[in-house]
Design a protein around this motif. Sequence first.
Motif, PDB file in Angstrom:
ATOM      1  N   GLN A 198      34.405  -8.312  18.914  1.00 28.18           N
ATOM      2  CA  GLN A 198      34.184  -9.613  19.276  1.00 28.18           C
ATOM      3  C   GLN A 198      35.464 -10.480  19.808  1.00 28.18           C
ATOM      4  O   GLN A 198      36.135 -10.957  19.399  1.00 28.18           O
ATOM      5  CB  GLN A 198      33.493 -10.462  18.117  1.00 28.18           C
ATOM      6  CG  GLN A 198      32.864 -12.000  18.788  1.00 28.18           C
ATOM      7  CD  GLN A 198      32.486 -12.824  17.591  1.00 28.18           C
ATOM      8  OE1 GLN A 198      33.296 -13.243  16.578  1.00 28.18           O
ATOM      9  NE2 GLN A 198      30.930 -13.206  17.728  1.00 28.18           N
ATOM     10  N   TYR A 219      38.461  -8.230  16.025  1.00 29.25           N
ATOM     11  CA  TYR A 219      38.483  -9.637  16.840  1.00 29.25           C
ATOM     12  C   TYR A 219      39.365 -10.041  17.399  1.00 29.25           C
ATOM     13  O   TYR A 219      40.420  -9.643  17.132  1.00 29.25           O
ATOM     14  CB  TYR A 219      38.153 -10.274  15.261  1.00 29.25           C
ATOM     15  CG  TYR A 219      37.791 -11.959  15.260  1.00 29.25           C
ATOM     16  CD1 TYR A 219      36.836 -12.485  15.789  1.00 29.25           C
ATOM     17  CD2 TYR A 219      39.016 -12.650  15.075  1.00 29.25           C
ATOM     18  CE1 TYR A 219      36.650 -13.792  16.032  1.00 29.25           C
ATOM     19  CE2 TYR A 219      38.743 -14.096  14.913  1.00 29.25           C
ATOM     20  CZ  TYR A 219      37.654 -14.492  15.335  1.00 29.25           C
ATOM     21  OH  TYR A 219      37.424 -16.094  15.406  1.00 29.25           O
ATOM     22  N   PRO A 270      39.547  -5.329   8.989  1.00 28.72           N
ATOM     23  CA  PRO A 270      39.327  -5.984  10.250  1.00 28.72           C
ATOM     24  C   PRO A 270      40.753  -5.795  10.866  1.00 28.72           C
ATOM     25  O   PRO A 270      41.739  -5.828  10.672  1.00 28.72           O
ATOM     26  CB  PRO A 270      38.725  -7.326  10.102  1.00 28.72           C
ATOM     27  CG  PRO A 270      39.361  -7.566   8.653  1.00 28.72           C
ATOM     28  CD  PRO A 270      39.121  -6.269   8.049  1.00 28.72           C
ATOM     29  N   TYR A 328      36.657  -8.746   4.712  1.00 28.98           N
ATOM     30  CA  TYR A 328      36.401  -9.246   6.006  1.00 28.98           C
ATOM     31  C   TYR A 328      36.581 -10.770   5.638  1.00 28.98           C
ATOM     32  O   TYR A 328      36.084 -11.331   6.409  1.00 28.98           O
ATOM     33  CB  TYR A 328      35.008  -8.807   6.501  1.00 28.98           C
ATOM     34  CG  TYR A 328      35.157  -7.122   6.798  1.00 28.98           C
ATOM     35  CD1 TYR A 328      35.716  -6.894   8.233  1.00 28.98           C
ATOM     36  CD2 TYR A 328      34.823  -6.330   5.829  1.00 28.98           C
ATOM     37  CE1 TYR A 328      35.801  -5.669   8.297  1.00 28.98           C
ATOM     38  CE2 TYR A 328      34.981  -4.884   6.116  1.00 28.98           C
ATOM     39  CZ  TYR A 328      35.458  -4.640   7.258  1.00 28.98           C
ATOM     40  OH  TYR A 328      35.474  -3.245   7.437  1.00 28.98           O
ATOM     41  N   TYR A 377      40.457 -13.788  19.220  1.00 28.63           N
ATOM     42  CA  TYR A 377      40.248 -15.476  19.271  1.00 28.63           C
ATOM     43  C   TYR A 377      41.153 -16.068  20.102  1.00 28.63           C
ATOM     44  O   TYR A 377      42.228 -16.347  19.833  1.00 28.63           O
ATOM     45  CB  TYR A 377      40.259 -16.165  18.040  1.00 28.63           C
ATOM     46  CG  TYR A 377      39.553 -17.364  17.990  1.00 28.63           C
ATOM     47  CD1 TYR A 377      38.415 -17.824  18.141  1.00 28.63           C
ATOM     48  CD2 TYR A 377      40.444 -18.580  17.684  1.00 28.63           C
ATOM     49  CE1 TYR A 377      37.755 -18.928  18.118  1.00 28.63           C
ATOM     50  CE2 TYR A 377      40.061 -19.711  17.739  1.00 28.63           C
ATOM     51  CZ  TYR A 377      38.571 -19.977  17.723  1.00 28.63           C
ATOM     52  OH  TYR A 377      38.186 -21.188  17.884  1.00 28.63           O
ATOM     53  N   PRO A 392      28.503  -9.181   9.957  1.00 30.59           N
ATOM     54  CA  PRO A 392      29.550  -9.324  11.109  1.00 30.59           C
ATOM     55  C   PRO A 392      29.349  -8.612  12.393  1.00 30.59           C
ATOM     56  O   PRO A 392      28.674  -7.461  12.368  1.00 30.59           O
ATOM     57  CB  PRO A 392      30.878  -9.114  10.567  1.00 30.59           C
ATOM     58  CG  PRO A 392      30.483  -7.901   9.429  1.00 30.59           C
ATOM     59  CD  PRO A 392      29.104  -8.239   8.955  1.00 30.59           C
ATOM     60  N   THR A 436      33.037 -17.515  14.134  1.00 30.37           N
ATOM     61  CA  THR A 436      32.558 -16.472  14.766  1.00 30.37           C
ATOM     62  C   THR A 436      31.204 -16.876  14.972  1.00 30.37           C
ATOM     63  O   THR A 436      30.750 -18.297  15.257  1.00 30.37           O
ATOM     64  CB  THR A 436      32.246 -15.182  13.839  1.00 30.37           C
ATOM     65  OG1 THR A 436      31.525 -13.966  14.404  1.00 30.37           O
ATOM     66  CG2 THR A 436      31.915 -15.461  12.596  1.00 30.37           C
ATOM     67  N   TYR A 471      42.626  -7.562  14.173  1.00 33.65           N
ATOM     68  CA  TYR A 471      42.782  -8.629  15.088  1.00 33.65           C
ATOM     69  C   TYR A 471      43.783  -8.178  16.327  1.00 33.65           C
ATOM     70  O   TYR A 471      44.994  -8.011  16.151  1.00 33.65           O
ATOM     71  CB  TYR A 471      43.390  -9.895  14.265  1.00 33.65           C
ATOM     72  CG  TYR A 471      42.788 -10.097  12.866  1.00 33.65           C
ATOM     73  CD1 TYR A 471      41.390 -11.289  13.340  1.00 33.65           C
ATOM     74  CD2 TYR A 471      42.615  -9.689  11.893  1.00 33.65           C
ATOM     75  CE1 TYR A 471      40.822 -11.651  12.239  1.00 33.65           C
ATOM     76  CE2 TYR A 471      41.821  -9.871  10.803  1.00 33.65           C
ATOM     77  CZ  TYR A 471      40.951 -11.039  11.078  1.00 33.65           C
ATOM     78  OH  TYR A 471      40.309 -11.135  10.026  1.00 33.65           O
ATOM     79  N   SER A 523      34.647 -11.679   9.063  1.00 30.06           N
ATOM     80  CA  SER A 523      35.144 -11.508  10.190  1.00 30.06           C
ATOM     81  C   SER A 523      34.690 -10.209  11.089  1.00 30.06           C
ATOM     82  O   SER A 523      34.249  -9.302  10.551  1.00 30.06           O
ATOM     83  CB  SER A 523      36.859 -11.241  10.119  1.00 30.06           C
ATOM     84  OG  SER A 523      37.420 -10.429  11.224  1.00 30.06           O
ATOM     85  N   PRO A 524      34.448 -10.359  12.380  1.00 27.50           N
ATOM     86  CA  PRO A 524      34.199  -9.100  12.889  1.00 27.50           C
ATOM     87  C   PRO A 524      35.079  -7.939  12.683  1.00 27.50           C
ATOM     88  O   PRO A 524      36.149  -8.171  12.339  1.00 27.50           O
ATOM     89  CB  PRO A 524      34.249  -9.523  14.669  1.00 27.50           C
ATOM     90  CG  PRO A 524      33.923 -10.691  14.513  1.00 27.50           C
ATOM     91  CD  PRO A 524      34.742 -11.437  13.251  1.00 27.50           C
TER      92      PRO A 524
END
Length: 478
Positions: free
Chosen positions: A231, A153, A106, A132, A155, A227, A138, A108, A149-150
């Motif tokens: 996102q 991602y 993933p 992930y 956040y 996932p 999420t 970030y 996790s997407p």
Amino acid sequence: MKKTPTNFVKLTLLSLCLTLLAFSCKEKAEEKKEDATPDHFEAADAIIKSIIVPQFPDKTFNITDFGAVSDGTTNNSEAIKKAIDSCHNSGGGKVIIPSGKFLTGPIYIKSNVNLHLEEGAEVLFSTNTKEYLPVVHTSYEGQELMNYSPLIYAYKEKNIAVTGKGTFNGQASNDNWWAWCGKDVYGYTEGEPRQQDEHNLPRLWEMSDNNIPVSERVFGEGYQLRPQFMQPFECENILIQGVTFTNAPFWVVHPIKSNHVTVDGITVKSHGPNNDGCDPEYAKNVLIKNCVFDTGDDCIAIKSGRNNDGRQVNIPSENIVVENCDMKDGHGGVVMGSEISAGVRNVYVRNCKMDSPELDRAIRIKTNTLRGGFVENVYVKNVQVGQVKEAVLKINTYYGTYANQEGVYMPTIKNIHLENITVENGGKYGVLIKGRPESFVKNVTLTNVHIKGAKTDLSVENSEPITFENTTINGKTY
């Protein structure tokens, strides 16, 4: 001898003429006002102007300078993370993924970072589900949780982007994520765990209904909830531009609780289960333009939470503009629902093309009395529909793919307007509406809508009469 009119007489005559002229102008203005059709898309233009598109410092960070290797087998998670961290910590800029195949876990994205895929770049996401973890905050089908996790991602970040001409390949298939949906067409084997099992979705629904804190709704390893692909969660000023997404585990682009979102010129070509193209949820001020959607589920699905979660969050999705998009395949072109408990308002769709024998509906609204919610102020203009399987416009307040979908939350739907729509093959119905006896669908208008090839012109239940203007279905004028 002729008498010359006195000044008094002259002024009186002038006053009378001006009065008559004023009355005439007023009448003409009122007539013009009555005849004028309001241009609701001026509001769409205002929304577009208000959306903040992120800008970035002129600095670049190439992932190969941080150790990335483009052989398609070396895991580049750490190199990509270092490049993003370095870019973020230096005040922002562009993280470049050059041409080549880069395997990763993933990704970030952090504030002030533009993740840019150069032409020929392909990011391959690992098929090892353990990559992930640990779980992150999420969501799944409109309910928040701690889960895998997407793949991409962010956040609570601000000013973020994913741009370029490259491809994000989720590598989801019947051999990894897809089988969890529980359908044999996607590789499911009878007796294997699936998302419908008691420890998965029913457990999440119960937690949501009982207001269990999200931090305690822990899923991830040992569970079968897939996932999202990309996102942005509680983010501001987002740009997703130019890139291609393929082989998604679940929903593809899912901006949730986010504001000022621009999705421009992306291609989604992904036919797995629940592979919606773009799903704004609890989202505000969103522009989706110049995109191609070729999907295994809805092309665009506007959402606002499911059941108790949606009502607790209580953030409607609003001020959403869709323009110049090509919907090649999917369950629906532009859809509102079914996760819709906080409501949707002010949706504008214009200058789009929808054409596929597998495209079920062009415009769709779906809810029920467990989800409730509202949909209001939907404007659709200048759309060419080649063919649809079920209906050009479908409004359904009895939607349900799971059992026990009846509750006490009566949905309301009003102000749905279609204008300048041409349909070559309308499928089963031209227009299909199923309202509720307790809550009629209100103020649906069709103006300059021309539908050919529908097996049934209209099927309308529990709705105020549709207003037609210069509209034909199967050659019949309404």
